[in-house]
Design a protein around this motif. Structure first.
Motif, mmCIF file in Angstrom:
data_model
loop_
_atom_site.group_PDB
_atom_site.id
_atom_site.type_symbol
_atom_site.label_atom_id
_atom_site.label_comp_id
_atom_site.label_asym_id
_atom_site.label_seq_id
_atom_site.Cartn_x
_atom_site.Cartn_y
_atom_site.Cartn_z
ATOM 1 N N VAL A 12 0.847 -1.182 0.000
ATOM 2 C CA VAL A 12 0.000 0.000 0.000
ATOM 3 C C VAL A 12 0.883 1.233 0.000
ATOM 4 O O VAL A 12 2.003 1.208 0.528
ATOM 5 N N GLN A 13 0.405 2.305 -0.598
ATOM 6 C CA GLN A 13 1.171 3.549 -0.635
ATOM 7 C C GLN A 13 1.077 4.285 0.698
ATOM 8 O O GLN A 13 0.095 4.113 1.438
ATOM 9 N N PRO A 14 2.063 5.105 0.995
ATOM 10 C CA PRO A 14 1.988 5.916 2.222
ATOM 11 C C PRO A 14 0.704 6.733 2.247
ATOM 12 O O PRO A 14 0.292 7.300 1.226
ATOM 13 N N GLY A 15 0.075 6.772 3.417
ATOM 14 C CA GLY A 15 -1.202 7.458 3.557
ATOM 15 C C GLY A 15 -2.402 6.587 3.276
ATOM 16 O O GLY A 15 -3.540 6.995 3.538
ATOM 17 N N GLY A 16 -2.157 5.406 2.765
ATOM 18 C CA GLY A 16 -3.245 4.499 2.417
ATOM 19 C C GLY A 16 -3.749 3.692 3.599
ATOM 20 O O GLY A 16 -3.299 3.869 4.742
ATOM 21 N N SER A 17 -4.708 2.807 3.302
ATOM 22 C CA SER A 17 -5.335 1.983 4.334
ATOM 23 C C SER A 17 -5.279 0.516 3.951
ATOM 24 O O SER A 17 -5.215 0.172 2.760
ATOM 25 N N LEU A 18 -5.337 -0.314 4.967
ATOM 26 C CA LEU A 18 -5.322 -1.757 4.768
ATOM 27 C C LEU A 18 -5.991 -2.394 5.982
ATOM 28 O O LEU A 18 -5.876 -1.867 7.097
ATOM 29 N N ARG A 19 -6.685 -3.499 5.764
ATOM 30 C CA ARG A 19 -7.264 -4.234 6.883
ATOM 31 C C ARG A 19 -6.756 -5.666 6.846
ATOM 32 O O ARG A 19 -6.850 -6.336 5.812
ATOM 33 N N VAL A 78 -10.322 -11.629 14.649
ATOM 34 C CA VAL A 78 -9.865 -10.316 15.069
ATOM 35 C C VAL A 78 -9.388 -9.564 13.828
ATOM 36 O O VAL A 78 -8.833 -10.161 12.903
ATOM 37 N N TYR A 79 -9.646 -8.270 13.826
ATOM 38 C CA TYR A 79 -9.309 -7.415 12.691
ATOM 39 C C TYR A 79 -8.380 -6.291 13.141
ATOM 40 O O TYR A 79 -8.410 -5.869 14.303
ATOM 41 N N LEU A 80 -7.600 -5.795 12.189
ATOM 42 C CA LEU A 80 -6.801 -4.602 12.429
ATOM 43 C C LEU A 80 -6.974 -3.696 11.222
ATOM 44 O O LEU A 80 -6.503 -4.015 10.130
ATOM 45 N N GLN A 81 -7.681 -2.593 11.442
ATOM 46 C CA GLN A 81 -7.849 -1.588 10.399
ATOM 47 C C GLN A 81 -6.708 -0.593 10.520
ATOM 48 O O GLN A 81 -6.540 0.031 11.580
ATOM 49 N N MET A 82 -5.942 -0.447 9.455
ATOM 50 C CA MET A 82 -4.775 0.427 9.479
ATOM 51 C C MET A 82 -4.975 1.577 8.497
ATOM 52 O O MET A 82 -5.126 1.337 7.294
ATOM 53 N N ASN A 83 -5.011 2.779 9.021
ATOM 54 C CA ASN A 83 -5.184 3.979 8.199
ATOM 55 C C ASN A 83 -3.937 4.852 8.299
ATOM 56 O O ASN A 83 -3.121 4.683 9.207
ATOM 57 N N SER A 84 -3.827 5.791 7.382
ATOM 58 C CA SER A 84 -2.694 6.724 7.365
ATOM 59 C C SER A 84 -1.371 5.980 7.513
ATOM 60 O O SER A 84 -0.510 6.349 8.321
ATOM 61 N N LEU A 85 -1.213 4.947 6.741
ATOM 62 C CA LEU A 85 -0.024 4.098 6.862
ATOM 63 C C LEU A 85 1.243 4.841 6.479
ATOM 64 O O LEU A 85 1.237 5.693 5.577
ATOM 65 N N GLY A 114 1.771 -15.113 10.194
ATOM 66 C CA GLY A 114 2.226 -13.784 9.807
ATOM 67 C C GLY A 114 1.770 -13.389 8.415
ATOM 68 O O GLY A 114 1.638 -14.248 7.531
ATOM 69 N N THR A 115 1.547 -12.101 8.233
ATOM 70 C CA THR A 115 1.193 -11.573 6.923
ATOM 71 C C THR A 115 2.004 -10.293 6.686
ATOM 72 O O THR A 115 2.126 -9.452 7.573
ATOM 73 N N GLN A 116 2.562 -10.179 5.497
ATOM 74 C CA GLN A 116 3.439 -9.056 5.190
ATOM 75 C C GLN A 116 2.627 -7.818 4.838
ATOM 76 O O GLN A 116 1.713 -7.863 4.004
ATOM 77 N N VAL A 117 2.983 -6.716 5.471
ATOM 78 C CA VAL A 117 2.428 -5.406 5.127
ATOM 79 C C VAL A 117 3.591 -4.514 4.704
ATOM 80 O O VAL A 117 4.536 -4.320 5.472
ATOM 81 N N THR A 118 3.511 -3.998 3.491
ATOM 82 C CA THR A 118 4.570 -3.144 2.968
ATOM 83 C C THR A 118 3.975 -1.804 2.581
ATOM 84 O O THR A 118 3.009 -1.745 1.804
ATOM 85 N N VAL A 119 4.531 -0.734 3.138
ATOM 86 C CA VAL A 119 4.071 0.619 2.842
ATOM 87 C C VAL A 119 5.171 1.315 2.049
ATOM 88 O O VAL A 119 6.241 1.614 2.581
ATOM 89 N N SER A 120 4.905 1.542 0.783
ATOM 90 C CA SER A 120 5.935 2.099 -0.092
ATOM 91 C C SER A 120 5.290 2.737 -1.313
ATOM 92 O O SER A 120 4.239 2.284 -1.787
ATOM 93 N N SER A 121 5.936 3.775 -1.807
ATOM 94 C CA SER A 121 5.455 4.404 -3.041
ATOM 95 C C SER A 121 6.185 3.828 -4.254
ATOM 96 O O SER A 121 5.920 4.216 -5.388
#
Length: 121
Positions: A12-19, A78-85, A114-121
């Motif tokens: 996801v790009q910086p500033g984006g969201s992911l759940r 269980v969920y994790l909503q991630m905003n403004s990443l 585990g699940t990979q979350v990558t925040v990058s443009s």
């Protein structure tokens, strides 16, 4: 047997969201606290957020106001909503749960793969 299976990670790009989600399955009598931890390359695993069976939440200072943890007890999820990443949120995210198995008096700690979350443009 008890399993925790995460899903929903990705790029996801910086500033984006992911759940991300984590579903527990198996011979489960009850689930106490559930939570999310993360581990970035070269760093120790750290707490992100936890939620009790009654819904009380706890967050790391670094994610307060941006992340929201929730759970569906009927779905054992269980969920994790991630905003403004931010790029510094990049990590492998692990689900954790304190679970009492059927026929047991005490509970044990279980982890997802585990699940990979990558925040990058």
């Amino acid at each position: 047997q008890v399993q925790l299976v995460e899903s929903g990670g990705g790029l996801v790009q910086p500033g984006g969201s992911l759940r991300v989600s984590c579903a527990a399955s198996g011979s489960i009598a009850s689930i106490n606290d559930m939570g999310w931890y993360r581990q970035a390359p070269g760093k120790q695993r750290e707490l992100v957020a936890t939620i009790s069976s009654g819904g009380t939440t706890n967050y790391a200072d670094s994610v307060k106001g941006r992340f929201t943890i929730s759970r569906d007890n009927a779905k054992k999820t269980v969920y994790l909503q991630m905003n403004s990443l931010k790029p510094e949120d990049t990590a492998v995210y692990y689900c954790n749960a304190d679970i009492r198995r059927q026929g047991r008096w005490s509970s044990n700690d279980y982890w997802g793969q585990g699940t990979q979350v990558t925040v990058s443009s």
